[in-house]
Design a protein around this motif. Structure first.
Motif, mmCIF file in Angstrom:
data_model
loop_
_atom_site.group_PDB
_atom_site.id
_atom_site.type_symbol
_atom_site.label_atom_id
_atom_site.label_comp_id
_atom_site.label_asym_id
_atom_site.label_seq_id
_atom_site.Cartn_x
_atom_site.Cartn_y
_atom_site.Cartn_z
ATOM 1 N N SER A 126 83.759 -6.952 32.585
ATOM 2 C CA SER A 126 83.085 -6.906 31.289
ATOM 3 C C SER A 126 81.573 -6.813 31.461
ATOM 4 N N GLU A 127 81.025 -7.597 32.366
ATOM 5 C CA GLU A 127 79.579 -7.556 32.634
ATOM 6 C C GLU A 127 79.161 -6.196 33.194
ATOM 7 N N LEU A 168 80.655 -3.301 32.639
ATOM 8 C CA LEU A 168 80.705 -2.321 31.564
ATOM 9 C C LEU A 168 79.556 -2.505 30.572
ATOM 10 N N LYS A 169 79.135 -3.740 30.345
ATOM 11 C CA LYS A 169 77.975 -3.984 29.477
ATOM 12 C C LYS A 169 76.722 -3.359 30.079
ATOM 13 N N ALA A 170 76.562 -3.500 31.385
ATOM 14 C CA ALA A 170 75.380 -2.943 32.052
ATOM 15 C C ALA A 170 75.386 -1.420 31.999
ATOM 16 N N ALA A 185 76.616 0.285 29.436
ATOM 17 C CA ALA A 185 76.762 0.676 28.036
ATOM 18 C C ALA A 185 75.481 1.246 27.437
ATOM 19 N N SER A 186 74.988 2.301 28.029
ATOM 20 C CA SER A 186 73.810 3.002 27.521
ATOM 21 C C SER A 186 73.884 4.439 28.018
ATOM 22 N N HIS A 227 65.504 0.817 32.386
ATOM 23 C CA HIS A 227 66.946 0.897 32.579
ATOM 24 C C HIS A 227 67.324 0.693 34.046
ATOM 25 N N ALA A 262 72.224 -5.892 37.582
ATOM 26 C CA ALA A 262 73.691 -5.898 37.574
ATOM 27 C C ALA A 262 74.266 -5.495 38.933
#
Length: 107
Positions: free
Chosen positions: A24-25, A27-29, A31-32, A66, A73
């Motif tokens: 999850s972490e 994929l969050k990182a 998510a841009s 970014h 991450a």
């Protein structure tokens, strides 16, 4: 799968919760759109910031911001070469995840 790769299956075992949290972490990182673009560029090998700026058409401060997220991450690593820093992916698994997601979105 047709290419002989193992089919993805459910995550099990005692570390299931930890693995799901870590995924999850990750994929969050990612998510841009710009971070996906950076990872996509780095899939071809190490790049310097000015090369990423040119390839992605984004301002240098934004690309650097970014890259900091991706470094935090542990998705990219940085190595100083004289006055510049070269960024590379920590491992090829990340490139596969991103490139597969991009291909899937294009279908």
């Amino acid at each position: 799968m047709p290419d002989g790769s193992p089919q993805p299956g459910p995550v099990d075992g005692s570390s299931r919760k930890d693995a799901l949290l870590a995924a999850s972490e990750l994929l969050k990182a990612l998510a841009s759109p710009l971070r996906l673009g950076i990872v996509s560029e780095l899939a071809g090998g190490g790049r310097r910031v000015h090369e990423l700026v040119a390839a992605l058409g984004a301002p240098q401060p934004l690309v650097s911001q970014h890259l900091r997220v991706l470094r935090a991450a542990h998705i990219v690593t940085a190595r100083r070469e004289a006055r510049e820093i070269e960024y590379t992916l920590t491992d090829t698994h990340i490139a596969h995840i991103v490139l597969d997601a991009i291909r899937h979105a294009q279908e």
